[in-house]
Design a protein around this motif. Structure first.
Motif, short mmCIF file in Angstrom:
data_model
loop_
_atom_site.label_atom_id
_atom_site.label_comp_id
_atom_site.label_asym_id
_atom_site.label_seq_id
_atom_site.Cartn_x
_atom_site.Cartn_y
_atom_site.Cartn_z
N ALA A 137 -4.50 -61.16 -41.14
CA ALA A 137 -4.07 -60.95 -42.51
C ALA A 137 -2.55 -60.95 -42.64
O ALA A 137 -2.00 -61.35 -43.67
N SER A 138 -1.86 -60.52 -41.59
CA SER A 138 -0.40 -60.45 -41.65
C SER A 138 0.26 -61.81 -41.44
O SER A 138 1.35 -62.06 -41.98
N VAL A 139 -0.37 -62.71 -40.69
CA VAL A 139 0.24 -64.01 -40.44
C VAL A 139 -0.25 -65.08 -41.42
O VAL A 139 0.43 -66.09 -41.62
N PRO A 164 6.31 -52.31 -34.82
CA PRO A 164 5.75 -51.64 -35.99
C PRO A 164 5.93 -52.49 -37.25
O PRO A 164 6.76 -53.39 -37.30
N GLU A 165 5.13 -52.18 -38.29
CA GLU A 165 5.26 -52.88 -39.57
C GLU A 165 6.60 -52.55 -40.21
O GLU A 165 7.14 -51.45 -40.05
N SER A 166 7.15 -53.51 -40.96
CA SER A 166 8.46 -53.33 -41.58
C SER A 166 8.42 -52.42 -42.79
O SER A 166 9.45 -51.95 -43.26
N GLN A 167 7.23 -52.16 -43.34
CA GLN A 167 7.10 -51.29 -44.50
C GLN A 167 5.95 -50.31 -44.28
O GLN A 167 5.04 -50.58 -43.51
N LYS A 168 6.05 -49.19 -44.94
CA LYS A 168 5.03 -48.15 -44.79
C LYS A 168 3.82 -48.52 -45.62
O LYS A 168 3.90 -48.79 -46.82
N GLY A 169 2.65 -48.53 -44.99
CA GLY A 169 1.44 -48.90 -45.69
C GLY A 169 0.87 -47.75 -46.51
O GLY A 169 1.23 -46.59 -46.35
N THR A 170 -0.03 -48.11 -47.42
CA THR A 170 -0.74 -47.12 -48.22
C THR A 170 -1.61 -46.26 -47.30
O THR A 170 -2.20 -46.77 -46.34
N SER A 171 -1.68 -44.97 -47.60
CA SER A 171 -2.43 -44.07 -46.72
C SER A 171 -3.91 -44.42 -46.73
O SER A 171 -4.45 -44.98 -47.68
N LEU A 172 -4.56 -44.06 -45.64
CA LEU A 172 -5.98 -44.35 -45.48
C LEU A 172 -6.81 -43.67 -46.56
O LEU A 172 -7.75 -44.25 -47.11
N MET A 173 -6.48 -42.42 -46.89
CA MET A 173 -7.24 -41.69 -47.90
C MET A 173 -7.11 -42.33 -49.27
O MET A 173 -8.08 -42.38 -50.04
N ARG A 200 -3.43 -54.27 -55.27
CA ARG A 200 -3.44 -52.90 -55.78
C ARG A 200 -2.65 -51.91 -54.91
O ARG A 200 -2.44 -50.77 -55.33
N HIS A 201 -2.23 -52.33 -53.70
CA HIS A 201 -1.57 -51.39 -52.79
C HIS A 201 -0.44 -52.11 -52.06
O HIS A 201 0.00 -53.18 -52.48
N VAL A 202 0.00 -51.54 -50.94
CA VAL A 202 1.06 -52.15 -50.13
C VAL A 202 0.42 -53.13 -49.15
O VAL A 202 -0.62 -52.85 -48.55
N SER A 203 1.06 -54.29 -48.95
CA SER A 203 0.49 -55.36 -48.13
C SER A 203 0.65 -55.08 -46.64
O SER A 203 1.32 -55.82 -45.91
N VAL A 204 0.04 -54.00 -46.19
CA VAL A 204 -0.08 -53.66 -44.77
C VAL A 204 -1.56 -53.48 -44.51
O VAL A 204 -2.23 -52.71 -45.22
N TYR A 205 -2.10 -54.15 -43.49
CA TYR A 205 -3.54 -54.40 -43.46
C TYR A 205 -4.33 -53.61 -42.41
O TYR A 205 -5.56 -53.70 -42.38
N GLY A 206 -3.64 -52.88 -41.53
CA GLY A 206 -4.37 -52.17 -40.49
C GLY A 206 -5.38 -51.19 -41.05
O GLY A 206 -6.55 -51.16 -40.63
N ASP A 265 9.50 -55.12 -54.65
CA ASP A 265 9.39 -53.82 -53.99
C ASP A 265 7.95 -53.56 -53.61
O ASP A 265 7.09 -53.47 -54.48
N PRO A 266 7.62 -53.49 -52.32
CA PRO A 266 6.23 -53.37 -51.91
C PRO A 266 5.66 -51.98 -52.09
O PRO A 266 4.47 -51.77 -51.99
#
Length: 516
Positions: free
Chosen positions: A210-212, A279-288, A415-421, A511-512
């Motif tokens: 998803a990241s590439v 590490p990812e360059s931006q902080k992802g949305t929390s799991l909860m 709907r959230h930040v584009s960090v996919y883990g 702005d992510p």
């Protein structure tokens, strides 16, 4: 010297070095990892039920023989079998028999051994295998379910490479344990350990893709190809395991998988360089926060209930076949081949087609088809009667998986930040819930009310869940992101994310961060 330089430039190592950052090579690594992981997942399906039944049957036979061989009391006759005239003569004295003479011995379990066939009687011992096998199969998914919430955020902090390689190492150890374990406890431990490795491989692999692959259509195609590796593992695993078990033994298929895993680990070591922390360059949305998103929950529910159908079939179908069809050992695995082939076909077809017809519609039809096909399984009278319903089950699950996996990444972008883990940890949790609840609950249900009712229950559940996929037709964007995406004055470079009836343009320098 020129020819030597030319050959050196075209060497395999040089090509791999140049292609190290290639998306195609990363896709190949994820494909192989999912292939081997799911071969190990399914190769045990025809082996474990038959192997455990054989071990338990031998143990029960020893106990039965010991209980039927008391010492003969004094004053009664004993039999001596003549090696010359095949008659039995009496020694000692019996009050009921006044004259000695030849006596034909009564056949007992001590004299005539039982014939061991491929058609065991449907007694309590065989039915009890439903529960044991179901719990063993569910242990992998249960451990994976518990591990995923930790792996997702971990990939955000250290990158995808290290968890991916850790998944290979754990899977290699689990494969060797399967090869040399002979007790239920060790097999249970090996299956549970596999769950940790699968969590690392699947979450890191899907997140890496998803990241590439940032374009929604390209991402759908790449995930469809990766799921093809999963499908190939599911396809090859059962027949490979059953044939090797029938003609070579239990150890052989696992040793072959271990050798293939070593080759995959060497490729990962060279290409991904798992010693580096990225590490990812931006902080992802929390799991909860992601787990509270209703649209993500609907997509995860589709993955869960669709795969729960095949998860219930895996431990229960071989035992039901042993009860009703008297199959050979190799047929226990071959029965899953139609589902595996159709899953491979479905994931490849709908990786492209689902984006055109609407992924929500593809998933809705797939859920309905899963339910109808699973309802038809108990009507089979022989192994040939299982071909059509199993084909339908696999094809429909391929429709659902190839639609919902890309939607998970799309919903995060929208709907959230584009960090996919984390979001693919949720997708894998849904997958694991199906394979955890399916075998464990399915084994108990099959034991108590029978295999046909088990199929009826899961078939109705899939049909009732299908209409919820309609809600994924046009999921709303986050308010702040929608304002940015739909700003007509933006002159930045864009990339397209399309869904049914809507199209959004996403810039590279927006702005992510979004409020939770």
């Amino acid at each position: 010297m020129g020819l030597f330089d030319a050959l050196r430039d075209f060497s395999l190592l040089t090509w791999l070095r140049e292609e190290r950052q290639s998306r195609r090579l990363i896709l190949l690594i994820v494909f192989i990892a999912l292939l081997l992981d799911n071969m190990l997942l399914t190769v045990v399906v025809p082996i474990i039920p038959s192997y455990l039944y054989t071990v338990d049957d031998e143990a029960a036979q020893i106990v039965r023989n010991n209980s039927l061989s008391p010492l003969s009391p004094s004053g009664t006759f004993q039999t001596i079998v003549s090696l010359y005239d095949n008659t039995t003569r009496l020694t000692g004295f019996s009050p009921q028999m006044s004259s000695p003479g030849p006596v034909t011995p009564a056949p007992t379990s001590l004299i005539t051994p039982q014939n061991h066939s491929d058609c065991p009687k449907a007694d309590d011992q065989l039915l009890d295998e439903n529960v044991k096998v179901g719990l063993l199969f569910a242990s992998k998914a249960t451990v994976q379910l518990l591990t995923n919430p930790f792996i997702g955020p971990l990939t955000n902090r250290i990158g995808y490479q290290i968890p991916m390689f850790a998944g290979f190492c754990i899977m290699f150890v689990s494969t060797l344990m399967f090869a040399f374990s002979s007790s239920y406890t060790l097999l249970f431990l090996a299956r549970s350990l596999q769950g940790v490795g699968s969590s690392c491989s699947s979450v890191a692999g899907m997140g890496m893709l998803a990241s590439v692959y940032t374009d929604d259509e390209e991402r759908g195609n790449a995930i469809g190809i990766a799921l093809g590796g999963l499908a190939m593992g599911v396809l090859v695993g059962p027949p490979f395991g059953s044939i090797m078990y029938e003609f070579v033994g239990k150890t052989a298929p696992f040793l072959i998988l271990a050798v293939l895993a070593v080759l995959d680990g060497a490729l990962q070591m060279f290409v991904l360089q798992p010693s580096k922390v990225e590490p990812e360059s931006q902080k992802g949305t929390s799991l909860m926060t992601l787990m509270k998103d209703p649209y993500i929950l609907i997509a995860a529910g589709s993955i869960c209930f669709a795969n729960m159908a095949i998860a219930m079939l895996e431990p229960a179908l071989p035992i039901w076949m042993m009860e009703t069809m008297c199959p050979r050992k190799w047929q226990l695995g071959v029965a899953f081949v139609p589902a595996s082939i159709s899953y491979l076909i479905g994931t490849n077809i709908f990786a492209v087609l689902a984006n055109k017809m609407g992924r929500w519609l593809c998933s809705l039809i797939g859920m309905l088809l899963v339910g109808i096909s699973i309802l038809c399984v108990p009507f089979a009278k022989d192994i040939y009667g299982l071909i059509v319903p199993n084909f339908g089950v696999g094809f429909a699950i391929g429709m659902v998986d190839s639609s919902m996996m890309p939607i998970m990444g799309y919903l995060v972008d929208l709907r959230h930040v584009s960090v996919y883990g984390s979001v693919y940890a949720i997708a894998d949790v849904a997958f694991c819930m199906g394979f955890a609840l399916g075998p464990s609950a399915g084994g108990a249900i099959a034991r108590s009310i029978g295999f046909p009712w088990l199929m009826t229950i899961i078939g109705i559940v899939d049909i009732l869940f299908a209409p919820l996929c309609f809600l994924l037709r046009n999921p709303p964007a986050n308010e702040e992101k929608m304002a940015i995406l739909m700003d007509s004055n933006c002159s930045m470079k864009t990339r397209s994310y399309s869904t049914q009836g809507s199209s959004y343009q996403m810039g590279d320098d927006f702005d992510p961060e979004s409020p939770e």
